[in-house]
Scaffold this motif. Structure first.
Motif, short mmCIF file in Angstrom:
data_model
loop_
_atom_site.label_atom_id
_atom_site.label_comp_id
_atom_site.label_asym_id
_atom_site.label_seq_id
_atom_site.Cartn_x
_atom_site.Cartn_y
_atom_site.Cartn_z
N ASP A 30 6.62 12.72 -6.25
CA ASP A 30 7.61 12.90 -5.17
C ASP A 30 7.01 13.67 -4.00
O ASP A 30 7.22 13.33 -2.83
CB ASP A 30 8.85 13.63 -5.69
CG ASP A 30 9.70 12.76 -6.60
OD1 ASP A 30 9.51 11.52 -6.62
OD2 ASP A 30 10.55 13.33 -7.33
N ARG A 31 6.24 14.74 -4.32
CA ARG A 31 5.61 15.55 -3.28
C ARG A 31 4.60 14.71 -2.49
O ARG A 31 4.53 14.78 -1.27
CB ARG A 31 4.93 16.77 -3.91
CG ARG A 31 4.36 17.75 -2.91
CD ARG A 31 3.60 18.88 -3.56
NE ARG A 31 2.73 18.50 -4.66
CZ ARG A 31 1.56 17.85 -4.52
NH1 ARG A 31 1.13 17.51 -3.33
NH2 ARG A 31 0.82 17.55 -5.58
N MET A 32 3.80 13.90 -3.21
CA MET A 32 2.82 13.04 -2.55
C MET A 32 3.50 12.04 -1.62
O MET A 32 3.06 11.83 -0.48
CB MET A 32 1.97 12.29 -3.59
CG MET A 32 0.98 13.13 -4.32
SD MET A 32 0.07 12.06 -5.49
CE MET A 32 -0.66 13.27 -6.56
N GLU A 33 4.57 11.42 -2.11
CA GLU A 33 5.30 10.45 -1.28
C GLU A 33 5.87 11.10 -0.04
O GLU A 33 5.80 10.53 1.06
CB GLU A 33 6.40 9.77 -2.11
CG GLU A 33 5.86 8.78 -3.11
CD GLU A 33 6.96 8.07 -3.89
OE1 GLU A 33 8.16 8.20 -3.53
OE2 GLU A 33 6.61 7.38 -4.87
N ALA A 34 6.44 12.29 -0.19
CA ALA A 34 7.00 13.01 0.97
C ALA A 34 5.91 13.32 1.99
O ALA A 34 6.12 13.15 3.21
CB ALA A 34 7.70 14.29 0.52
N GLU A 35 4.75 13.73 1.51
CA GLU A 35 3.64 14.03 2.42
C GLU A 35 3.17 12.76 3.13
O GLU A 35 2.92 12.76 4.33
CB GLU A 35 2.48 14.66 1.66
CG GLU A 35 1.35 15.10 2.59
CD GLU A 35 0.22 15.81 1.85
OE1 GLU A 35 -0.90 15.81 2.39
OE2 GLU A 35 0.45 16.36 0.76
N MET A 36 3.08 11.66 2.38
CA MET A 36 2.62 10.41 2.99
C MET A 36 3.63 9.88 4.00
O MET A 36 3.24 9.33 5.03
CB MET A 36 2.33 9.36 1.90
CG MET A 36 1.08 9.70 1.10
SD MET A 36 0.58 8.43 -0.08
CE MET A 36 1.90 8.48 -1.29
N ASP A 37 4.92 10.06 3.73
CA ASP A 37 5.94 9.62 4.68
C ASP A 37 5.83 10.40 6.00
O ASP A 37 6.05 9.84 7.07
CB ASP A 37 7.34 9.80 4.08
CG ASP A 37 7.66 8.77 3.00
OD1 ASP A 37 7.00 7.70 2.97
OD2 ASP A 37 8.55 9.05 2.17
N LYS A 38 5.45 11.67 5.91
CA LYS A 38 5.31 12.50 7.11
C LYS A 38 4.13 12.09 7.99
O LYS A 38 4.17 12.28 9.20
CB LYS A 38 5.14 13.97 6.72
CG LYS A 38 6.37 14.65 6.23
CD LYS A 38 6.06 16.10 5.89
CE LYS A 38 7.20 16.78 5.20
NZ LYS A 38 6.85 18.14 4.76
N ILE A 39 3.07 11.57 7.38
CA ILE A 39 1.85 11.32 8.15
C ILE A 39 1.67 9.86 8.55
O ILE A 39 0.65 9.51 9.15
CB ILE A 39 0.60 11.81 7.38
CG1 ILE A 39 0.44 11.04 6.06
CG2 ILE A 39 0.66 13.30 7.16
CD1 ILE A 39 -0.92 11.18 5.45
N LYS A 40 2.62 9.00 8.24
CA LYS A 40 2.50 7.58 8.61
C LYS A 40 2.27 7.46 10.11
O LYS A 40 2.93 8.12 10.91
CB LYS A 40 3.76 6.80 8.22
CG LYS A 40 3.78 6.41 6.77
CD LYS A 40 5.00 5.55 6.47
CE LYS A 40 5.06 5.20 5.01
NZ LYS A 40 6.29 4.49 4.68
#
Length: 171
Positions: A30-40
């Protein structure tokens, strides 16, 4: 192994370990997905470990998106709760686990900076005295672990649960 020593593998499962490992893995994902969503849409190179769980897409050095590697994640979720102990001597799974626990306790006790070991301040005059003190503490922990193991075996043979079979009481 090239040393031609026989190895014995003991595989264990703990439901409590399964629950905590699964929760930790899901929280990490979940943390990885949240980080990836922020940097798209930004120029950003994610750490290698993200590639283990996700197919990452980049376009002209910009992070574009991700897709879960469902097979990898499912496999890791299935392995939660399992662990193995490898021994070079033939023994039962119970004996291997007891041996591991007694050694693990000694290593944790010795490695920790507990007040009862007196490691906050050595109160010694030289580095040679400090080394001697640490060595004596290590030997004492090995002896304590052996006494604990023997007392636990004796306790298992006795009816009831005698409270006088602890290491401090035995000493």
């Amino acid at each position: 192994a090239d040393d031609e020593t026989d190895r014995y593998f003991h595989v264990y499962y703990k439901a409590k370990k399964q629950a905590s490992e699964r929760a930790r893995l899901e929280a990490d994902l979940d943390r990885m997905e949240a980080e990836m969503d922020k940097i798209k849409g930004r120029e950003y190179k994610l750490p290698k470990r993200y590639e283990h769980y996700f197919k990452l897409t980049y376009h002209k050095d910009k992070f574009y998106g991700y897709e879960e590697r469902e097979d990898v994640i499912e496999r890791e979720l299935q392995l939660c709760g399992y662990f193995a102990i490898v021994t070079s001597e033939k023994m039962t799974a119970s004996e291997a686990l007891n041996l591991y626990k007694s050694r693990d306790v000694s290593e944790k006790l010795f490695g920790s900076d507990k007040t009862f070991l007196g490691n906050r301040s050595f109160r010694v005059a030289s580095s040679q005295a400090a080394e001697a003190k640490i060595f004596i503490q290590f030997i004492a922990l090995i002896i304590r672990a052996r006494i604990y193991t023997l007392l636990r075996k004796r306790k298992a043979e006795m009816p009831g649960k005698p409270n006088y079979l602890s290491v401090p009481s035995a000493l």
